[in-house]
Scaffold this motif. Structure first.
Motif, PDB file in Angstrom:
ATOM      1  N   ARG A  69      21.311  24.433  72.509  1.00  0.00           N
ATOM      2  CA  ARG A  69      20.090  24.259  73.288  1.00  0.00           C
ATOM      3  C   ARG A  69      20.198  25.004  74.615  1.00  0.00           C
ATOM      4  N   TRP A  70      21.349  24.889  75.274  1.00  0.00           N
ATOM      5  CA  TRP A  70      21.559  25.623  76.517  1.00  0.00           C
ATOM      6  C   TRP A  70      21.518  27.125  76.269  1.00  0.00           C
ATOM      7  N   LEU A  71      22.103  27.549  75.153  1.00  0.00           N
ATOM      8  CA  LEU A  71      22.082  28.966  74.797  1.00  0.00           C
ATOM      9  C   LEU A  71      20.649  29.450  74.573  1.00  0.00           C
ATOM     10  N   LEU A  72      19.850  28.650  73.877  1.00  0.00           N
ATOM     11  CA  LEU A  72      18.452  29.009  73.648  1.00  0.00           C
ATOM     12  C   LEU A  72      17.701  29.134  74.969  1.00  0.00           C
ATOM     13  N   ASN A  73      17.955  28.221  75.898  1.00  0.00           N
ATOM     14  CA  ASN A  73      17.301  28.298  77.207  1.00  0.00           C
ATOM     15  C   ASN A  73      17.635  29.608  77.910  1.00  0.00           C
ATOM     16  N   SER A  74      18.905  29.988  77.896  1.00  0.00           N
ATOM     17  CA  SER A  74      19.307  31.237  78.541  1.00  0.00           C
ATOM     18  C   SER A  74      18.695  32.446  77.852  1.00  0.00           C
ATOM     19  N   VAL A  75      18.628  32.418  76.526  1.00  0.00           N
ATOM     20  CA  VAL A  75      18.038  33.536  75.788  1.00  0.00           C
ATOM     21  C   VAL A  75      16.561  33.678  76.134  1.00  0.00           C
ATOM     22  N   VAL A  76      15.832  32.564  76.137  1.00  0.00           N
ATOM     23  CA  VAL A  76      14.400  32.611  76.460  1.00  0.00           C
ATOM     24  C   VAL A  76      14.184  33.131  77.874  1.00  0.00           C
ATOM     25  N   ILE A  77      14.938  32.601  78.821  1.00  0.00           N
ATOM     26  CA  ILE A  77      14.775  33.015  80.214  1.00  0.00           C
ATOM     27  C   ILE A  77      15.105  34.493  80.383  1.00  0.00           C
ATOM     28  N   ALA A  78      16.246  34.930  79.845  1.00  0.00           N
ATOM     29  CA  ALA A  78      16.681  36.316  80.037  1.00  0.00           C
ATOM     30  C   ALA A  78      15.768  37.300  79.329  1.00  0.00           C
ATOM     31  N   VAL A  79      15.400  37.015  78.088  1.00  0.00           N
ATOM     32  CA  VAL A  79      14.581  37.951  77.308  1.00  0.00           C
ATOM     33  C   VAL A  79      13.164  38.038  77.870  1.00  0.00           C
ATOM     34  N   VAL A  80      12.522  36.899  78.095  1.00  0.00           N
ATOM     35  CA  VAL A  80      11.137  36.903  78.585  1.00  0.00           C
ATOM     36  C   VAL A  80      11.063  37.498  79.990  1.00  0.00           C
ATOM     37  N   ALA A  81      12.010  37.131  80.850  1.00  0.00           N
ATOM     38  CA  ALA A  81      12.005  37.682  82.212  1.00  0.00           C
ATOM     39  C   ALA A  81      12.255  39.184  82.196  1.00  0.00           C
ATOM     40  N   THR A  82      13.161  39.649  81.340  1.00  0.00           N
ATOM     41  CA  THR A  82      13.438  41.087  81.259  1.00  0.00           C
ATOM     42  C   THR A  82      12.222  41.853  80.756  1.00  0.00           C
ATOM     43  N   LEU A  83      11.548  41.330  79.734  1.00  0.00           N
ATOM     44  CA  LEU A  83      10.336  41.980  79.242  1.00  0.00           C
ATOM     45  C   LEU A  83       9.250  41.991  80.320  1.00  0.00           C
ATOM     46  N   GLY A  84       9.100  40.895  81.028  1.00  0.00           N
ATOM     47  CA  GLY A  84       8.119  40.852  82.111  1.00  0.00           C
ATOM     48  C   GLY A  84       8.440  41.841  83.213  1.00  0.00           C
ATOM     49  N   ILE A  85       9.716  41.968  83.542  1.00  0.00           N
ATOM     50  CA  ILE A  85      10.134  42.930  84.562  1.00  0.00           C
ATOM     51  C   ILE A  85       9.841  44.352  84.107  1.00  0.00           C
ATOM     52  N   LEU A 224      22.709  28.260  80.420  1.00  0.00           N
ATOM     53  CA  LEU A 224      24.162  28.159  80.281  1.00  0.00           C
ATOM     54  C   LEU A 224      24.927  28.130  81.605  1.00  0.00           C
ATOM     55  N   PRO A 225      24.652  29.016  82.577  1.00  0.00           N
ATOM     56  CA  PRO A 225      25.442  28.959  83.818  1.00  0.00           C
ATOM     57  C   PRO A 225      25.405  27.604  84.496  1.00  0.00           C
ATOM     58  N   VAL A 226      24.219  26.998  84.560  1.00  0.00           N
ATOM     59  CA  VAL A 226      24.097  25.675  85.188  1.00  0.00           C
ATOM     60  C   VAL A 226      24.771  24.624  84.330  1.00  0.00           C
ATOM     61  N   ALA A 227      24.591  24.714  83.008  1.00  0.00           N
ATOM     62  CA  ALA A 227      25.186  23.723  82.110  1.00  0.00           C
ATOM     63  C   ALA A 227      26.704  23.762  82.173  1.00  0.00           C
ATOM     64  N   ILE A 228      27.274  24.962  82.206  1.00  0.00           N
ATOM     65  CA  ILE A 228      28.741  25.069  82.257  1.00  0.00           C
ATOM     66  C   ILE A 228      29.269  24.539  83.577  1.00  0.00           C
ATOM     67  N   SER A 229      28.533  24.771  84.673  1.00  0.00           N
ATOM     68  CA  SER A 229      28.993  24.261  85.966  1.00  0.00           C
ATOM     69  C   SER A 229      28.994  22.738  85.996  1.00  0.00           C
ATOM     70  N   ARG A 230      28.095  22.115  85.204  1.00  0.00           N
ATOM     71  CA  ARG A 230      28.050  20.660  85.109  1.00  0.00           C
ATOM     72  C   ARG A 230      28.614  20.203  83.768  1.00  0.00           C
ATOM     73  N   TYR A 231      29.539  20.940  83.232  1.00  0.00           N
ATOM     74  CA  TYR A 231      29.864  20.853  81.803  1.00  0.00           C
ATOM     75  C   TYR A 231      30.058  19.434  81.316  1.00  0.00           C
ATOM     76  N   TRP A 232      30.877  18.660  82.027  1.00  0.00           N
ATOM     77  CA  TRP A 232      31.055  17.271  81.588  1.00  0.00           C
ATOM     78  C   TRP A 232      29.981  16.368  82.153  1.00  0.00           C
ATOM     79  N   GLY A 233      29.536  16.640  83.371  1.00  0.00           N
ATOM     80  CA  GLY A 233      28.550  15.775  83.990  1.00  0.00           C
ATOM     81  C   GLY A 233      27.229  15.746  83.254  1.00  0.00           C
ATOM     82  N   ALA A 234      26.912  16.852  82.513  1.00  0.00           N
ATOM     83  CA  ALA A 234      25.625  16.889  81.820  1.00  0.00           C
ATOM     84  C   ALA A 234      25.586  15.951  80.629  1.00  0.00           C
ATOM     85  N   VAL A 235      26.782  15.547  80.126  1.00  0.00           N
ATOM     86  CA  VAL A 235      26.815  14.719  78.927  1.00  0.00           C
ATOM     87  C   VAL A 235      27.543  13.408  79.174  1.00  0.00           C
TER      88      VAL A 235
END
Length: 279
Positions: A69-85, A224-235
């Motif tokens: 799920r975190w990976l999907l979030n990063s993919v959506v953000i990176a791909v859509v933002a890059t296309l918009g840019i 992913l970057p935010v999730a990894i920084s909170r890796y245990w705290g998120a779950v």
């Protein structure tokens, strides 16, 4: 390098090799350690090769955490933002480089000045605007602030500015309008610059941390970057930090950026050379 003494060339090559090793060793250590058992990661003296080789950390990441799920979030953000840019910056850079209108230079200078302003300087008003527009914890709220990318306008402006005017004049003689010139003449010639912008912006959007950290409160929306920084705290707030699972998560997080770079690398050097970013 032509005409320089051999000893100077040798020193430059040695410096490049040392710089490469300096940057590669931490990456290799991350990947190799992700296949070790938890006790072996912090062992002293350190061991490079995992013994025994184990996929336990990767299994833990994929089964006990919403990593996909975190990976999907990063993919959506990176791909859509890059296309918009690519869409917005290409049109803005083309207009600034090829059209002649009053205030064009002042507008371009203002855009360049924005390169000097860090996100920390305007993150509070950006948060307030997103909150009032009810964009927090949403994909549009994460993507829209990234679409306004000054660096991509700077790169594409330099490329469009250096294209010969004869191409544009020949297209007008053939009866082409402004949009047709832009779409059928200029864009096909700008593949190196577009590839450079795509690589740089995709990596930057993939690694976005500060804005998602502020704009996201739900665990399911974290990239992913935010999730990894909170890796245990998120779950699990009570779990102790495990280096193996964190390293495995980081190793898998790098794969999409490597894939994008390998797919566009043949245009990357050419785009850098032709876009004004020269050392």
């Amino acid at each position: 390098m032509t005409g320089r003494p051999r000893w100077l060339k040798l020193l430059l090559y040695i410096a490049l090799v040392l710089a490469g090793v300096f940057f590669v060793i931490p990456v290799l250590w991350t990947v190799v350690s992700s296949f070790k058992q938890e006790n072996d990661i912090q062992s002293y003296p350190p061991q490079w090769l995992p013994s025994p080789f184990t996929l336990e950390s990767y299994t833990t990441v994929l089964t006990q955490y919403p990593y996909l799920r975190w990976l999907l979030n990063s993919v959506v953000i990176a791909v859509v933002a890059t296309l918009g840019i690519l869409v917005c910056s290409t049109m803005a850079a083309y207009a600034l480089a090829r059209f002649r209108f009053r205030g064009r230079r002042v507008l371009y200078q203002l855009i360049i000045v924005m390169l000097l302003i860090p996100i920390q300087a305007y993150v509070i008003p950006l948060y307030l605007m997103s909150s009032r527009a009810h964009l927090l914890n949403t994909y549009p709220g994460l993507v829209l602030p990234l679409v306004a990318n000054v660096t991509s306008i700077f790169i594409l402006h330099a490329f469009f500015r250096d294209l010969p005017d004869e191409l544009e004049q020949a297209a007008r003689i053939d009866g082409a309008g402004e949009f047709r010139i832009f779409w059928q003449v200029m864009l096909p010639l700008s593949k190196p610059a577009l590839s450079t912008v795509a690589i740089l912006t995709f990596i930057a959007n993939w690694n976005q941390f500060l804005w998602p950290l502020i704009a996201v409160r739900n665990d399911d929306m974290m990239p992913l970057p935010v999730a990894i920084s909170r890796y245990w705290g998120a779950v699990n707030q009570n779990a102790s930090f495990q280096y193996g699972t964190a390293l495995a998560a980081c190793s898998m997080a790098v794969i999409p950026t490597i894939v994008v770079y390998l797919a566009l690398q043949r245009y990357f050097v050419e785009g850098i050379a032709n876009s004004g970013i020269k050392g």
